[in-house]
Write an enzyme that holds these catalytic residues in place. Structure first.
Site, PDB file in Angstrom:
ATOM      1  N   GLY A 140      75.985  22.527  29.582  1.00  0.00           N
ATOM      2  CA  GLY A 140      74.658  23.144  29.600  1.00  0.00           C
ATOM      3  C   GLY A 140      74.418  23.968  28.336  1.00  0.00           C
ATOM      4  CG  ASP A 154      70.372  25.984  35.969  1.00  0.00           C
ATOM      5  OD1 ASP A 154      70.400  25.810  37.190  1.00  0.00           O
ATOM      6  OD2 ASP A 154      71.041  26.864  35.388  1.00  0.00           O
ATOM      7  CD  GLU A 162      71.270  31.269  41.339  1.00  0.00           C
ATOM      8  OE1 GLU A 162      72.424  31.532  41.667  1.00  0.00           O
ATOM      9  OE2 GLU A 162      70.993  30.584  40.327  1.00  0.00           O
ATOM     10  NE  ARG A 205      77.730  23.966  39.961  1.00  0.00           N
ATOM     11  CZ  ARG A 205      78.157  25.177  39.593  1.00  0.00           C
ATOM     12  NH1 ARG A 205      77.278  26.088  39.225  1.00  0.00           N
ATOM     13  NH2 ARG A 205      79.419  25.477  39.582  1.00  0.00           N
TER      14      ARG A 205
HETATM   15  O1  F6P Z   1      74.263  26.734  35.282  1.00  0.00           O
HETATM   16  C1  F6P Z   1      74.204  26.061  36.473  1.00  0.00           C
HETATM   17  C2  F6P Z   1      74.322  26.984  37.651  1.00  0.00           C
HETATM   18  O2  F6P Z   1      74.492  26.185  38.777  1.00  0.00           O
HETATM   19  C3  F6P Z   1      73.137  27.935  37.841  1.00  0.00           C
HETATM   20  O3  F6P Z   1      72.024  27.372  38.458  1.00  0.00           O
HETATM   21  C4  F6P Z   1      73.756  29.022  38.672  1.00  0.00           C
HETATM   22  O4  F6P Z   1      73.026  30.195  38.559  1.00  0.00           O
HETATM   23  C5  F6P Z   1      75.142  29.116  38.089  1.00  0.00           C
HETATM   24  O5  F6P Z   1      75.430  27.852  37.548  1.00  0.00           O
HETATM   25  C6  F6P Z   1      76.219  29.499  39.051  1.00  0.00           C
HETATM   26  O6  F6P Z   1      77.415  29.610  38.355  1.00  0.00           O
HETATM   27  P1  F6P Z   1      78.857  29.675  38.971  1.00  0.00           P
HETATM   28  O7  F6P Z   1      79.156  28.336  39.588  1.00  0.00           O
HETATM   29  O8  F6P Z   1      79.741  29.953  37.820  1.00  0.00           O
HETATM   30  O9  F6P Z   1      78.829  30.737  40.006  1.00  0.00           O
END
Ligand code: F6P
Length: 377
Positions: free
Chosen positions: A111, A136, A231, A304
């Protein structure tokens, strides 16, 4: 120009569905062109520690439909790598490992953060190609990123399912969708799932406007409401507070005022910590203002997980195989961007440091307003 090519690849940042499809696309196409491939484990950390897997027909098979990444990932940065209890710049070690493997190119799938880190490695002399992946969908210069479509489907299905329970209990359901800085996922799933209110980081919301929209529905006989919230969505008050904190912090930095800078940094840290509770607080406030019962659903990492959608498999395969074509042409320092049905190699300089947020006049925003969705403003 010619000669056998040695390719390194890594996946970095938050995992997304489609990473394995991209690894397979790049890997199979590269092997077919006589290249040799190694994959570094756990993003830039594996490159630093020289932990790698030789990629071949066998381990690239059967991964197309798998979620996650067979290489593992991390959010570690080359120039700030946790090491021996400290954060160290390990760029030189990575450059050495790249050279010791006689690599012609390092392909980095990631990303916004990964694009920046890959660019830094490029500035240290490595040949780099990147692929845009993130749920995202906030990477500049590409139509879309892989992972987004799958997450969009999951969030939409969740909103669909929440409808029946919200309807049965005559409740408000506030559903939190991922996206700290860009609202693509909340907006897309909110629109596709028919959320009554959609709140995104790009449009600061007024909680009274949201409550009014819900009460208006209630008065017209619709006794439930679905609120899809990113978020990173913020009330207009918090938005102003954040802007002030950031401006003051910037000027303290410029003026070299150390104590003031530290104080503001701590204030900003507390602000961000409090923001992690913002969806719960929004739900409570809506209960207070409407007199209706409200519940919160945080979709979190479900968005995810699991198998990539067909669209993401196609996109990731297209971009992965396009990367091989660029390697054959020795076109480095670029990101493989999706452009309609084809792809374009855009320079990393055009991509790094730019976040693709939802424009206020985007077609999805216009459609949401046209069907009467409250956007909180
Ligand atoms: O960057 C992708 C993402 O899924 C965001 O949408 C989210 O805020 C973040 O990663 C969460 O990150 P982590 O998995 O490190 O908690």
């Amino acid at each position: 120009m010619n000669g056998k090519k040695y390719v390194g690849v890594l996946t970095s940042g938050g995992d997304t569905p489609g990473l394995n499809a991209a690894l397979r696309g790049l890997g199979k196409a590269s092997l077919q062109n006589g290249m040799q491939l190694i994959g570094f484990y756990d993003g830039f950390r594996g490159l630093m520690q020289n932990r790698f897997l030789r990629l071949d027909e066998k381990n690239l098979s059967g991964i197309l439909t798998m979620g996650g990444t067979i290489l593992g990932t991390s959010r570690d940065k080359p120039h700030k790598m946790p090491f021996g209890g400290k954060m160290l710049d390990m760029t030189d070690v990575m450059v050495d490992n790249y050279k010791n493997h006689h690599l012609d190119v390092l392909v980095c799938m990631g990303g916004g953060g990964t694009q920046k880190n890959a660019h830094r490695l490029m500035q240290s002399g490595l040949n780099i190609i990147t692929l845009p992946k993130t749920i995202d969908n906030d990477i500049a210069k590409t139509d879309v990123t892989f992972g987004f479509d799958t997450a969009l489907g999951i969030a939409t299905e969740a909103i669909d399912r929440l409808h029946s329970t919200a309807h049965s209990h005559h409740r408000i359901i506030v559903v939190e969708v991922m996206g700290h800085n860009a609202g693509w996922l909340a907006l897309g799933s909110g629109l596709a799932g028919g959320a009554d209110v959609i709140l995104i980081p790009e449009i600061p919301y007024n909680v009274k406007n949201v409550a009014d929209a819900i009460l208006q529905r209630s008065r017209s006989g619709k006794r439930f409401s679905i609120v899809a919230v990113s978020e990173g969505a913020m009330s207009d008050e918090n938005h102003k507070l954040l802007e002030t904190l950031q401006t003051n912090l910037d000027s303290a930095k410029n003026d070299g005022e150390k104590d003031k800078k530290e104080k503001l940094r701590l204030e900003l840290e507390t602000f961000n910590k409090n923001m992690t509770q913002s969806t719960l607080l929004l739900s409570q406030k809506l209960e207070e203002l409407t007199g209706l019962e409200s519940r919160v659903t945080i979709l979190g990492h479900l968005q995810r997980g699991g198998t990539p959608s067909a669209a993401d498999r196609l996109l990731a395969t297209r971009l992965g195989t396009a990367a091989t074509r660029l390697i054959l042409q020795e076109k480095y320092g670029v990101m493989v961007a999706a452009r309609g049905e084809t792809f374009e190699a855009v320079t990393l300089e055009e991509v790094v440091g730019i976040r693709r947020t939802v424009p206020p006049d985007h077609a999805w925003i216009k459609s949401a307003r046209a069907v009467g969705t409250c956007l909180g403003d």
